[in-house]
Design a protein around this motif. Structure first.
Motif: not given
Ligand SMILES: Cc1ncc(COP(=O)(O)O)c(C=O)c1O
Length: 380
Positions: A47, A97-99, A102, A123, A169, A173, A201, A203-204, A228, A231, A236, A239
Motif C-alpha cells: 500500500s 513505525g505507525t504499528t 498505535n 486495517y 484511519t 485503509n 491513524d 499514516v496515509y 510514520s 507509506k 518503512s 521505522r
Molecule cells: C492504517 C495503517 N496503519 C499502520 C500501518 C503500518 O505502518 P508502519 O509500517 O509505519 O508501522 C499500515 C500499513 O499497512 C496501515 O495501513
C-alpha cells in the motif's frame, strides 16, 4: 517462519473474517499474510511507495552515530516533527513505525474491558491489537454505497455511555478515502460529550504531500494521532513513527514505552532526521508517481464493467469490488498464474473486494494491471 499451524490450519480454513470472535488475539492474520504470501513478481498488494534506497538519501557517515541521548526521545527528531506539525515538542512521542505508535497509543488510552468503537472495514492489525489489549471492540460501518465515508450520525448511533475511544484511519485503509476536517470535528464533538477520545491513524494522510501537513491533532485535546514516514515516502525500513497527544497523555506513553522498548535504535533516529530534512524532494517524486499511476488505474477501471470501485482522488490504494461473493478466486488465479498479488478483501471483512496498491515502480505496476485485466477476462 511459517506460523500456519500456530495460527490455525491451512489458507482455506482461515477464511474467517477479521471480526471472528475465535481468532487468535495474539497475532495479526493480515500481517502474517503480508510477510509470507503477498510477495509476487508484480506486487499490487503493497500500500505504500516502493522502498527508497539508502543511496537516494544525501547522507554522510558523520550524520550517523550508534548511541545517543534519546531516553525520552531524540530531541533533534522530536524538534523536526514538532515543527512539521506545529505542535509543542511535549506532544510528540516517537515509536517504531505507525504499528508501534498505535500500540503505545492504544495501550495508554484503554484498559482491559474498555469499550471502543472502531471503523469497519478496518486495517486488521489495529483490530487485532485492540482485541489483544483486551478492549471490548464495537464497530461502526463505513459503507461502499456511501463511498466508504465516515458518518458522524452512524458513529453517534453506535456510541454508548461506556465508549472510551473512537478509532479511525485517515485516509481509510482499505478504501483510500479521505475524511474531511468538518466530519472529523463532528466526531470530535461526539467524543468530547462522552469524555471519550479519538485515535486517528494518519499514516496515509502524509500522501497529501503538504509541507505543513493537515492533522486532526489540532481539532481538540480529545484527538490522538499516529503516523510514520512509511507509506508516503517509501521509508518503512526506518521505522520512523510518531504519536501526537496532549502532554499528559504523551508522558504516559513515554513511561509505557519503558516497559515495551526502553530506548530506540539511535542510528535509526539519526537517519530519520536526515530523511525528514529531505522530505520535500522525496515527497515530490512520490506524488508524481502516484498521480501518474492513479490516472492509469482510473483508465483501467473505466475499461472494466466487472469491477465497481470508489475512486479517491488521492493516495495509493483503491478497493474494487468483483461481481461475485468473494475475490478469492481472482486473487488466487492472479497469484498462481499471473505472478501478481493484490490483497484479498477478507482481510478487511469485505470478501467481494480486493485492495490494489499503486505505489510500486511504474514498469511493474503497468504489467501488474495488464495481468489483472487478463485474470479478470479469464474469469468472465
Ligand atoms: C492504517 C495503517 N496503519 C499502520 C500501518 C503500518 O505502518 P508502519 O509500517 O509505519 O508501522 C499500515 C500499513 O499497512 C496501515 O495501513
Amino acid at each position: 517462519m511459517d506460523l500456519e499451524v500456530e495460527m490455525g490450519g491451512n489458507e482455506s480454513s482461515r477464511m474467517t473474517t477479521a471480526s471472528d470472535k475465535k481468532r487468535d488475539a495474539k497475532a495479526s492474520q493480515y500481517m502474517h499474510w503480508a510477510k509470507t504470501r503477498s510477495h509476487a513478481r508484480f506486487n499490487l498488494a503493497t500500500s505504500g511507495l516502493a522502498n527508497l534506497k539508502l543511496q537516494e538519501l544525501q547522507l554522510s557517515l558523520a550524520d550517523l552515530e550508534i548511541t545517543g541521548d534519546s531516553g525520552y526521545g531524540y530531541q533533534p527528531l522530536i524538534g523536526l516533527l514538532a515543527d512539521r506539525f506545529r505542535v509543542d515538542p511535549t506532544c510528540v512521542v516517537t515509536a517504531a513505525g505507525t504499528t508501534f505508535a498505535n500500540h503505545l497509543a492504544l495501550a495508554a488510552l484503554i484498559n482491559p474491558g474498555d469499550e471502543i468503537l472502531l471503523e469497519s472495514p478496518a486495517y486488521e492489525p489495529l483490530l487485532a491489537l485492540a482485541q489483544y489489549l483486551g478492549a471490548n471492540v464495537k464497530r461502526f460501518q463505513r459503507r461502499f454505497e456511501d463511498d466508504w465515508c465516515v458518518s458522524a450520525a452512524e458513529i453517534e448511533r453506535n456510541l454508548s455511555p461506556r465508549t472510551r475511544l473512537i478509532v479511525i484511519t485517515n485516509f481509510h485503509n482499505p478504501s483510500g478515502v479521505l475524511t474531511d476536517e468538518q466530519t472529523m470535528m463532528e466526531v470530535g464533538e461526539l467524543a468530547a460529550k462522552r469524555n471519550a477520545r479519538v485515535l486517528v491513524d494518519e499514516v496515509y494522510l502524509e500522501m497529501l504531500f503538504a509541507d505543513t501537513p493537515q492533522t486532526a491533532f489540532h481539532l481538540g485535546e480529545q484527538f490522538v494521532v499516529t503516523s510514520s514516514l512509511t507509506k508516503a515516502f517509501g521509508l518503512s525500513g526506518l521505522r520512523c513513527g510518531w504519536i501526537l497527544a496532549e502532554p499528559g497523555l504523551a508522558k504516559s506513553m513515554w513511561l509505557l514505552n519503558d516497559l515495551f522498548a526502553a530506548t530506540p535504535v539511535h542510528a535509526g533516529e539519526r537517519l530519520s532526521v536526515v530523511a525528514l530534512k529531505q522530505l520535500t524532494a522525496i515527497g515530490e517524486r512520490a506524488q508524481s508517481r502516484l498521480d501518474k499511476h492513479r490516472e492509469m488505474l482510473n483508465q483501467f477501471l473505466d475499461s472494466r464493467d466487472d469491477l465497481e470501485t470508489v475512486r479517491p482522488a488521492q493516495g495509493s490504494i483503491m478497493f474494487p469490488r468483483v461481481k461475485a461473493e468473494s475475490s478469492e478466486g481472482l486473487c488466487n488465479l492472479l497469484r498462481e498464474k499471473y505472478e501478481t498479488s493484490v490483497v484479498p478483501g477478507r482481510f478487511f471483512e469485505q470478501p467481494p473486494h480486493f485492495r490494489i496498491g499503486m505505489g510500486g515502480e511504474t514498469e511493474s505496476f503497468t504489467e501488474g494491471l495488464n495481468r489483472l485485466g487478463r485474470a479478470l477476462d479469464e474469469l468472465k
